[in-house]
Design a protein around this motif. Sequence first.
Motif, PDB file in Angstrom:
ATOM      1  N   LEU A   1       0.829  -1.204   0.000  1.00 37.29           N
ATOM      2  CA  LEU A   1       0.000   0.000   0.000  1.00 37.29           C
ATOM      3  C   LEU A   1       0.865   1.257   0.000  1.00 37.29           C
ATOM      4  O   LEU A   1       1.902   1.302   0.655  1.00 37.29           O
ATOM      5  CB  LEU A   1      -0.884  -0.001   1.263  1.00 37.29           C
ATOM      6  N   ASP A   2       0.417   2.266  -0.734  1.00 36.34           N
ATOM      7  CA  ASP A   2       1.046   3.585  -0.668  1.00 36.34           C
ATOM      8  C   ASP A   2      -0.060   4.627  -0.808  1.00 36.34           C
ATOM      9  O   ASP A   2      -1.072   4.379  -1.483  1.00 36.34           O
ATOM     10  CB  ASP A   2       2.081   3.756  -1.778  1.00 36.34           C
ATOM     11  N   TYR A   3       0.103   5.789  -0.154  1.00 35.49           N
ATOM     12  CA  TYR A   3      -0.947   6.813  -0.245  1.00 35.49           C
ATOM     13  C   TYR A   3      -0.355   8.204  -0.083  1.00 35.49           C
ATOM     14  O   TYR A   3       0.755   8.376   0.410  1.00 35.49           O
ATOM     15  CB  TYR A   3      -2.032   6.570   0.814  1.00 35.49           C
ATOM     16  N   GLU A   4      -1.137   9.212  -0.503  1.00 32.23           N
ATOM     17  CA  GLU A   4      -0.756  10.612  -0.320  1.00 32.23           C
ATOM     18  C   GLU A   4      -2.006  11.433  -0.059  1.00 32.23           C
ATOM     19  O   GLU A   4      -3.112  11.084  -0.494  1.00 32.23           O
ATOM     20  CB  GLU A   4      -0.005  11.150  -1.535  1.00 32.23           C
ATOM     21  N   PHE A   5      -1.862  12.534   0.663  1.00 29.98           N
ATOM     22  CA  PHE A   5      -2.985  13.380   1.068  1.00 29.98           C
ATOM     23  C   PHE A   5      -3.665  13.978  -0.170  1.00 29.98           C
ATOM     24  O   PHE A   5      -3.005  14.454  -1.081  1.00 29.98           O
ATOM     25  CB  PHE A   5      -2.481  14.478   1.987  1.00 29.98           C
ATOM     26  N   ALA A   6      -5.013  13.955  -0.168  1.00 30.41           N
ATOM     27  CA  ALA A   6      -5.756  14.422  -1.344  1.00 30.41           C
ATOM     28  C   ALA A   6      -6.726  15.563  -1.030  1.00 30.41           C
ATOM     29  O   ALA A   6      -7.450  16.015  -1.911  1.00 30.41           O
ATOM     30  CB  ALA A   6      -6.528  13.258  -1.960  1.00 30.41           C
ATOM     31  N   GLY A   7      -6.787  16.025   0.226  1.00 33.83           N
ATOM     32  CA  GLY A   7      -7.680  17.133   0.564  1.00 33.83           C
ATOM     33  C   GLY A   7      -8.839  16.707   1.452  1.00 33.83           C
ATOM     34  O   GLY A   7      -8.971  15.538   1.827  1.00 33.83           O
ATOM     35  N   PHE A   8      -9.707  17.672   1.794  1.00 33.02           N
ATOM     36  CA  PHE A   8     -10.856  17.432   2.681  1.00 33.02           C
ATOM     37  C   PHE A   8     -12.142  17.291   1.867  1.00 33.02           C
ATOM     38  O   PHE A   8     -12.321  17.975   0.853  1.00 33.02           O
ATOM     39  CB  PHE A   8     -11.013  18.580   3.671  1.00 33.02           C
ATOM     40  N   LYS A   9     -13.037  16.392   2.343  1.00 33.65           N
ATOM     41  CA  LYS A   9     -14.356  16.231   1.703  1.00 33.65           C
ATOM     42  C   LYS A   9     -15.414  16.111   2.802  1.00 33.65           C
ATOM     43  O   LYS A   9     -15.158  15.535   3.861  1.00 33.65           O
ATOM     44  CB  LYS A   9     -14.394  14.951   0.851  1.00 33.65           C
ATOM     45  N   PRO A  10     -16.650  16.632   2.530  1.00 32.56           N
ATOM     46  CA  PRO A  10     -17.717  16.516   3.541  1.00 32.56           C
ATOM     47  C   PRO A  10     -18.132  15.057   3.732  1.00 32.56           C
ATOM     48  O   PRO A  10     -18.163  14.272   2.777  1.00 32.56           O
ATOM     49  CB  PRO A  10     -18.875  17.330   2.935  1.00 32.56           C
ATOM     50  N   SER A  11     -18.434  14.687   4.978  1.00 31.38           N
ATOM     51  CA  SER A  11     -18.908  13.329   5.298  1.00 31.38           C
ATOM     52  C   SER A  11     -19.953  13.423   6.395  1.00 31.38           C
ATOM     53  O   SER A  11     -19.987  14.395   7.160  1.00 31.38           O
ATOM     54  CB  SER A  11     -17.755  12.433   5.768  1.00 31.38           C
ATOM     55  N   ASP A  12     -20.791  12.390   6.491  1.00 33.70           N
ATOM     56  CA  ASP A  12     -21.825  12.340   7.534  1.00 33.70           C
ATOM     57  C   ASP A  12     -21.191  11.765   8.801  1.00 33.70           C
ATOM     58  O   ASP A  12     -21.309  10.579   9.110  1.00 33.70           O
ATOM     59  CB  ASP A  12     -22.992  11.460   7.060  1.00 33.70           C
ATOM     60  N   LEU A  13     -20.520  12.641   9.557  1.00 31.84           N
ATOM     61  CA  LEU A  13     -19.771  12.205  10.734  1.00 31.84           C
ATOM     62  C   LEU A  13     -20.466  12.659  12.014  1.00 31.84           C
ATOM     63  O   LEU A  13     -21.129  13.692  12.047  1.00 31.84           O
ATOM     64  CB  LEU A  13     -18.348  12.787  10.707  1.00 31.84           C
ATOM     65  N   VAL A  14     -20.303  11.862  13.077  1.00 29.49           N
ATOM     66  CA  VAL A  14     -20.867  12.205  14.387  1.00 29.49           C
ATOM     67  C   VAL A  14     -19.824  11.925  15.462  1.00 29.49           C
ATOM     68  O   VAL A  14     -18.923  11.112  15.269  1.00 29.49           O
ATOM     69  CB  VAL A  14     -22.147  11.394  14.704  1.00 29.49           C
ATOM     70  N   LYS A  15     -19.966  12.632  16.594  1.00 28.96           N
ATOM     71  CA  LYS A  15     -19.078  12.360  17.724  1.00 28.96           C
ATOM     72  C   LYS A  15     -19.724  11.310  18.611  1.00 28.96           C
ATOM     73  O   LYS A  15     -20.869  11.474  19.055  1.00 28.96           O
ATOM     74  CB  LYS A  15     -18.802  13.629  18.528  1.00 28.96           C
ATOM     75  N   LEU A  16     -18.984  10.239  18.870  1.00 30.56           N
ATOM     76  CA  LEU A  16     -19.457   9.159  19.734  1.00 30.56           C
ATOM     77  C   LEU A  16     -18.818   9.342  21.106  1.00 30.56           C
ATOM     78  O   LEU A  16     -17.593   9.306  21.236  1.00 30.56           O
ATOM     79  CB  LEU A  16     -19.063   7.807  19.132  1.00 30.56           C
ATOM     80  N   ASP A  17     -19.652   9.591  22.117  1.00 28.04           N
ATOM     81  CA  ASP A  17     -19.169   9.773  23.491  1.00 28.04           C
ATOM     82  C   ASP A  17     -19.368   8.489  24.287  1.00 28.04           C
ATOM     83  O   ASP A  17     -20.351   7.762  24.084  1.00 28.04           O
ATOM     84  CB  ASP A  17     -19.923  10.907  24.190  1.00 28.04           C
ATOM     85  N   ILE A  18     -18.450   8.227  25.201  1.00 29.03           N
ATOM     86  CA  ILE A  18     -18.591   7.108  26.130  1.00 29.03           C
ATOM     87  C   ILE A  18     -18.831   7.680  27.521  1.00 29.03           C
ATOM     88  O   ILE A  18     -18.059   8.518  28.003  1.00 29.03           O
ATOM     89  CB  ILE A  18     -17.333   6.215  26.123  1.00 29.03           C
ATOM     90  N   LEU A  19     -19.919   7.251  28.157  1.00 34.09           N
ATOM     91  CA  LEU A  19     -20.277   7.718  29.495  1.00 34.09           C
ATOM     92  C   LEU A  19     -20.100   6.580  30.493  1.00 34.09           C
ATOM     93  O   LEU A  19     -20.561   5.456  30.253  1.00 34.09           O
ATOM     94  CB  LEU A  19     -21.723   8.212  29.548  1.00 34.09           C
ATOM     95  N   VAL A  20     -19.414   6.857  31.591  1.00 34.91           N
ATOM     96  CA  VAL A  20     -19.270   5.885  32.685  1.00 34.91           C
ATOM     97  C   VAL A  20     -19.995   6.459  33.889  1.00 34.91           C
ATOM     98  O   VAL A  20     -19.615   7.525  34.394  1.00 34.91           O
ATOM     99  CB  VAL A  20     -17.781   5.608  33.003  1.00 34.91           C
ATOM    100  N   ASN A  21     -21.083   5.791  34.288  1.00 36.48           N
ATOM    101  CA  ASN A  21     -21.965   6.286  35.362  1.00 36.48           C
ATOM    102  C   ASN A  21     -22.439   7.715  35.086  1.00 36.48           C
ATOM    103  O   ASN A  21     -22.434   8.586  35.958  1.00 36.48           O
ATOM    104  CB  ASN A  21     -21.270   6.215  36.726  1.00 36.48           C
ATOM    105  N   GLY A  22     -22.789   7.961  33.809  1.00 34.91           N
ATOM    106  CA  GLY A  22     -23.348   9.245  33.413  1.00 34.91           C
ATOM    107  C   GLY A  22     -22.332  10.324  33.136  1.00 34.91           C
ATOM    108  O   GLY A  22     -22.684  11.403  32.648  1.00 34.91           O
ATOM    109  N   GLU A  23     -21.050  10.085  33.436  1.00 39.31           N
ATOM    110  CA  GLU A  23     -20.002  11.079  33.211  1.00 39.31           C
ATOM    111  C   GLU A  23     -19.257  10.760  31.913  1.00 39.31           C
ATOM    112  O   GLU A  23     -18.742   9.644  31.751  1.00 39.31           O
ATOM    113  CB  GLU A  23     -19.000  11.077  34.374  1.00 39.31           C
ATOM    114  N   PRO A  24     -19.186  11.718  30.964  1.00 43.65           N
ATOM    115  CA  PRO A  24     -18.455  11.447  29.722  1.00 43.65           C
ATOM    116  C   PRO A  24     -16.946  11.327  29.972  1.00 43.65           C
ATOM    117  O   PRO A  24     -16.381  12.113  30.725  1.00 43.65           O
ATOM    118  CB  PRO A  24     -18.771  12.650  28.829  1.00 43.65           C
TER     119      PRO A  24
END
Length: 599
Positions: A471-494
């Motif tokens: 495998l080989d790769y190089e940076f190609a720029g930014f593109k919009p994506s359907d992304l979300v932040k996934l939080d982990i809560l332990v006893n209600g505290e993130p």
Amino acid sequence: MEIERIRNFSIVAHIDHGKSTLADRLLEATGSIPPRMMRDQVLDSMDLERERGITIKSHAARMEYKARDGKTYSLNLIDTPGHVDFTYEVSRALAACEGVFLLVDASQGIEAQTISNLYLALDNNLTIIPVVNKIDLSSARPKETAEELSRLLGVPEEEVIYTSGKEGIGVLDILEAAVQRIPSPRGKRENPLTALVFDAYYDNYRGVVVYVRVFDGYVKRGMRIRFFATGAENIVEEVGFIRLGLHPTDELSAGEVGYIIAGIKSVREARVGDTITSAESPAEKPIPGYREAKPMVFSGFYPTSGEGFEELKEALEKLQLNDAAIKFEPENSLALGLGFRCGFLGLLHLEIVQERLSREYNLDLIATIPNVEYQVLTKKGEIILVDNPAKLPDPAEIETIEEPFVKAEIITPPKYIGNLLRLIVERRGEVGTTEYIDPSRAVIHFTIPLAEIIFDFYDKLKSMSQGYASLDYEFAGFKPSDLVKLDILVNGEPVDALSVVVHRSNAYRIGSELCRKLKELIPRQLYEVIIQAAIGSRIIARTRIPPIRKNVTAKCYGGDITRKRKLLEKQREGKKRMKQVGNVEIPQEAFFALFKIER
């Protein structure tokens, strides 16, 4: 040395194709290193380089060679890193050369980085000399590999050189080819000074030692020099050439490769790719191609004990003196306390820095889940760069999130193409063209989010192709994506150190898997522990760690049932109070749980 008898060249190859071993034989054949100082991978100065069998930093060595025409030539070998993380360093080292030896393992054939390095050499208009290495192996296919190289470069097969770095076969052929086929430099001593910085390191006693290739003019002790990119000016204390150590000379002139010491305090002032010129009579413009090294992967480094913060800061500052590509800034995590958010060129760069901090500075660290940098467009029209998932704005304020994509290519035997295409599509990649180098080797071109390949993509690639694909790769720029932040809560505290940005389609699966793994890793407490995965305020996965329960009714022998109920009620109230003030200790392994999740 007359400029007509100078040759500047590099050896480029895929990882583990024998580049460093062949460099050893060239140094031996020209008598550049005394036998008592000879060892394997002699140009690789770090223990890590020798252990892993890879080159991490660029190196240079001058060799004097008396050719078959009776003349003595000055050959400057500029060794280059082999891993894709250090492609920019490779490109700057190649910019300092007039020719390259394109090295291919006779048992492996052409691989992804072979082609990537070929393109870098072509971009710099270099003379390319094909070399087939490791011809002594029982599994070697020198004839077939030479045919592949001949077709790839469009040159006659007779121009391919056959060598064995281990046995020393063909070494003199390479030296002769360097003299006969690589052109001499074209600069002039009378022109204003322009010198390309292709590497630099920090010396505790003398400051920064800058490795340069002089294109025009000359540089000598006492001259005042200027760096184009930073504007910093310094007075030269010493110049010389490199040959397993620094050898001072009177001056370096057009065409030569060597070093400059000028009391420079930090590697950040002498960046790789920058141009040095004279402060008194400067050149009109710098050598083209300079850009700052841009971090691609980010991770938080935290000391396991609170008092280790200052030690970690001092260690990172010292490490940055030798590696200007490391970027770091302080951050505070609710779960882990004070630490640093660090930026790296790639996952290998991250591993090397973490290993060096552990070995050289005896630091015990917790590293958070690696992630990439995102561009967030808010509804107010602002663009925010986010390198830490915990700092992602509230979903209600976000218009779009853009993630970095890379252009990649995989070289594989044709029978594995189906499996690899499926892997690319599963990781949200877009497949482009598929070409055949020859009947036994195909190239798949595709674009894919960087976040999808920094974890286990390479491992999957190797297992699906039985180790044959590369495998080989190089940076190609930014593109919009359907992304979300996934939080982990332990006893209600993130737990901010466990937050991760994922594609919405994978959020439920990754959240459920992460909750399950944390249940296995977090030790049981005297009270119930609830682990949840959430997107914003919506819980998408949940699990519980049951409490350790003492049998408080064991002392009751018969009697009224209400007595047992009172004891159980008292225990329940005690556990509730304990849960309010209790602190769940999350072990270090929990922060690496995401690595083991099927992406």
